[in-house]
Design a protein around this motif. Structure first.
Motif, PDB file in Angstrom:
ATOM      1  N   HIS A 117       0.857  -1.191   0.000  1.00 48.04           N
ATOM      2  CA  HIS A 117       0.000   0.000   0.000  1.00 48.04           C
ATOM      3  C   HIS A 117       0.883   1.227   0.000  1.00 48.04           C
ATOM      4  O   HIS A 117       1.737   1.375   0.881  1.00 48.04           O
ATOM      5  CB  HIS A 117      -0.886   0.044   1.239  1.00 48.04           C
ATOM      6  N   ASP A 118       0.685   2.093  -0.953  1.00 41.91           N
ATOM      7  CA  ASP A 118       1.409   3.356  -0.974  1.00 41.91           C
ATOM      8  C   ASP A 118       0.493   4.414  -0.371  1.00 41.91           C
ATOM      9  O   ASP A 118      -0.511   4.786  -0.986  1.00 41.91           O
ATOM     10  CB  ASP A 118       1.785   3.743  -2.413  1.00 41.91           C
ATOM     11  N   VAL A 119       0.819   4.841   0.852  1.00 40.10           N
ATOM     12  CA  VAL A 119      -0.045   5.813   1.528  1.00 40.10           C
ATOM     13  C   VAL A 119       0.358   7.215   1.067  1.00 40.10           C
ATOM     14  O   VAL A 119       1.130   7.899   1.736  1.00 40.10           O
ATOM     15  CB  VAL A 119       0.058   5.671   3.068  1.00 40.10           C
ATOM     16  N   ASP A 120      -0.123   7.617  -0.075  1.00 43.27           N
ATOM     17  CA  ASP A 120       0.259   8.925  -0.622  1.00 43.27           C
ATOM     18  C   ASP A 120      -0.406  10.060   0.145  1.00 43.27           C
ATOM     19  O   ASP A 120       0.175  11.127   0.318  1.00 43.27           O
ATOM     20  CB  ASP A 120      -0.104   9.005  -2.103  1.00 43.27           C
ATOM     21  N   ARG A 121      -1.658   9.860   0.536  1.00 43.57           N
ATOM     22  CA  ARG A 121      -2.392  10.872   1.312  1.00 43.57           C
ATOM     23  C   ARG A 121      -3.562  10.173   2.006  1.00 43.57           C
ATOM     24  O   ARG A 121      -3.732   8.972   1.844  1.00 43.57           O
ATOM     25  CB  ARG A 121      -2.872  12.018   0.402  1.00 43.57           C
ATOM     26  N   TYR A 134       8.976   2.811   4.587  1.00 42.50           N
ATOM     27  CA  TYR A 134       9.175   4.219   4.211  1.00 42.50           C
ATOM     28  C   TYR A 134       8.972   4.404   2.700  1.00 42.50           C
ATOM     29  O   TYR A 134       9.655   3.774   1.895  1.00 42.50           O
ATOM     30  CB  TYR A 134      10.589   4.664   4.638  1.00 42.50           C
ATOM     31  N   HIS A 135       8.031   5.277   2.351  1.00 41.95           N
ATOM     32  CA  HIS A 135       7.718   5.595   0.951  1.00 41.95           C
ATOM     33  C   HIS A 135       8.517   6.865   0.604  1.00 41.95           C
ATOM     34  O   HIS A 135       8.040   7.967   0.786  1.00 41.95           O
ATOM     35  CB  HIS A 135       6.201   5.846   0.864  1.00 41.95           C
ATOM     36  N   TYR A 136       9.736   6.671   0.148  1.00 39.59           N
ATOM     37  CA  TYR A 136      10.683   7.795   0.070  1.00 39.59           C
ATOM     38  C   TYR A 136      10.551   8.613  -1.213  1.00 39.59           C
ATOM     39  O   TYR A 136      10.191   8.098  -2.260  1.00 39.59           O
ATOM     40  CB  TYR A 136      12.115   7.287   0.231  1.00 39.59           C
ATOM     41  N   MET A 194       9.902   3.462  -3.420  1.00 34.22           N
ATOM     42  CA  MET A 194       9.925   4.849  -3.921  1.00 34.22           C
ATOM     43  C   MET A 194       8.516   5.379  -4.151  1.00 34.22           C
ATOM     44  O   MET A 194       7.611   4.643  -4.519  1.00 34.22           O
ATOM     45  CB  MET A 194      10.728   4.943  -5.218  1.00 34.22           C
ATOM     46  N   HIS A 195       8.355   6.677  -3.901  1.00 29.69           N
ATOM     47  CA  HIS A 195       7.123   7.383  -4.284  1.00 29.69           C
ATOM     48  C   HIS A 195       7.351   7.864  -5.710  1.00 29.69           C
ATOM     49  O   HIS A 195       8.423   8.386  -6.030  1.00 29.69           O
ATOM     50  CB  HIS A 195       6.904   8.532  -3.308  1.00 29.69           C
ATOM     51  N   GLY A 196       6.355   7.677  -6.550  1.00 26.83           N
ATOM     52  CA  GLY A 196       6.521   7.987  -7.978  1.00 26.83           C
ATOM     53  C   GLY A 196       6.724   9.460  -8.292  1.00 26.83           C
ATOM     54  O   GLY A 196       7.298   9.807  -9.315  1.00 26.83           O
ATOM     55  N   SER A 197       6.266  10.371  -7.406  1.00 25.40           N
ATOM     56  CA  SER A 197       6.354  11.822  -7.653  1.00 25.40           C
ATOM     57  C   SER A 197       6.123  12.148  -9.133  1.00 25.40           C
ATOM     58  O   SER A 197       7.037  12.595  -9.823  1.00 25.40           O
ATOM     59  CB  SER A 197       7.732  12.374  -7.244  1.00 25.40           C
ATOM     60  N   ILE A 238      -1.703  -1.006  -3.894  1.00 24.60           N
ATOM     61  CA  ILE A 238      -2.988  -0.360  -3.620  1.00 24.60           C
ATOM     62  C   ILE A 238      -2.711   1.041  -3.082  1.00 24.60           C
ATOM     63  O   ILE A 238      -1.872   1.204  -2.196  1.00 24.60           O
ATOM     64  CB  ILE A 238      -3.753  -1.145  -2.517  1.00 24.60           C
ATOM     65  N   HIS A 239      -3.400   2.028  -3.615  1.00 23.55           N
ATOM     66  CA  HIS A 239      -3.354   3.377  -3.054  1.00 23.55           C
ATOM     67  C   HIS A 239      -4.649   3.556  -2.253  1.00 23.55           C
ATOM     68  O   HIS A 239      -5.695   3.814  -2.847  1.00 23.55           O
ATOM     69  CB  HIS A 239      -3.257   4.425  -4.165  1.00 23.55           C
ATOM     70  N   PRO A 240      -4.568   3.409  -0.926  1.00 20.14           N
ATOM     71  CA  PRO A 240      -5.812   3.367  -0.143  1.00 20.14           C
ATOM     72  C   PRO A 240      -6.692   4.610  -0.283  1.00 20.14           C
ATOM     73  O   PRO A 240      -7.906   4.530  -0.088  1.00 20.14           O
ATOM     74  CB  PRO A 240      -5.327   3.203   1.296  1.00 20.14           C
TER      75      PRO A 240
HETATM   76 ZN    ZN Z   1       3.387   7.166  -3.815  1.00 22.06          ZN
END
Ligand code: ZN
Length: 286
Positions: free
Chosen positions: A56-60, A107-109, A157-160, A244-246
């Motif tokens: 899970h990528d917790v972007d926000r 850590y989603h860096y 990594m976060h895709g930014s 998954i992006h929750p």
């Molecule tokens: Zn991300």
């Protein structure tokens, strides 16, 4: 093989529940990235048993992650939750609740992007090598922040998507394994072994709308909806990784519609960005 479209909205909690239920019926065993890499479940996580890693990528909207973590827990499933260091993601209270359910915290860096933005604000120029050094320093500092509370073993990594640089460029020069980390999915998972599915762009076949969340794989599935995955579940190989992006998964009709519109606009923008990138291949680092 044609997907029968059920009268159900996609990217809702109830769709998520049927998705997990069907994966379990198909026999998938679920592991966090850490326990997979440590081979903690080797008895069941063997080549003869279907395996799944849910990342899970917790972007926000971290509170959405907690809801999915609770759903997974009700199915006896453990996954990995990657949190960013920025305020829209970093929420210690939520992290603790998710960790208490047995999930891994990672850590989603995005340190290359964070450092680059600071430099850009000061209108300074920077050489790529210097950018990597500063990003590594920032990465180490943030890793320590996370490690005050959790024994972080894996990162992602976060895709930014709007950033000029890939956050992974740090690893062209440095080695995260020297920091006691055991894995980064983009490097430590063999995607010819694991089929990869990401909900980037609020669809499961978002390769053309994903700026960086791509992997090289021999598998080439083209499922757009969750229901299509469910309908074709027998075609999936024995090893799969889902990202998954929750924040995309919720039952509030207003937020659901907002997310649908927002993602559709974002997909158009990203498509243009990818096109321009391919056309110009501009060198952005001096
Ligand atoms: Zn991300």
């Amino acid at each position: 093989m044609v997907s029968e479209q059920k009268n159900k909205l996609d990217f809702t909690k109830s769709t998520y529940k049927s998705f997990l239920g069907e994966l379990q019926k198909r026999g998938y065993f679920f592991a966090s990235l850490e326990s997979y890499l440590k081979n903690e479940h080797s008895k069941v996580f063997s080549s003869t048993h279907p395996n799944s890693i849910i990342r899970h990528d917790v972007d926000r909207l971290p509170q959405n992650s907690l809801k999915l973590a609770q759903i997974e827990n009700s199915f006896g499933i453990k996954g990995t939750y990657y949190f960013r260091v920025v305020p829209e993601s970093y929420d210690l209270e939520i992290m603790q609740k998710i960790a208490n359910l047995g999930h891994e915290i990672g850590y989603h860096y995005e340190d290359v992007d964070l450092v680059f933005r600071k430099i850009k604000d000061k209108r300074q120029k920077i050489k790529k090598d210097e950018l990597i050094d500063l990003a590594y320093e920032s990465f180490c500092k943030h890793l320590e922040t996370f490690r005050k509370n959790y024994d972080i073993k894996t990162i992602c990594m976060h895709g930014s998507p709007r950033a000029k640089y890939d956050n992974k460029i740090i690893w062209e020069k440095y080695n995260y394994k020297e920091l006691g980390l055991i894995g980064e999915p983009y490097y430590d998972i063999d995607f010819n072994e694991f089929a990869y599915f990401t909900d980037t762009g609020r669809r499961w076949n978002g390769n053309n709308v994903s700026v960086r969340d791509k992997v090289k794989s021999k598998y080439d599935f083209n499922f757009k909806t969750t229901q299509q995955i469910i309908d074709n579940i027998d075609q999936l190989p024995d090893k799969v990784m889902f990202t998954i992006h929750p924040e995309r998964w919720h039952d509030n009709p207003l937020l659901w519609t907002k997310e649908l519109i927002f993602q559709n606009i974002k997909n158009v923008v990203k498509r243009v960005m990818i096109k321009n990138k391919d056309k110009s291949k501009k060198i952005k680092v001096v």
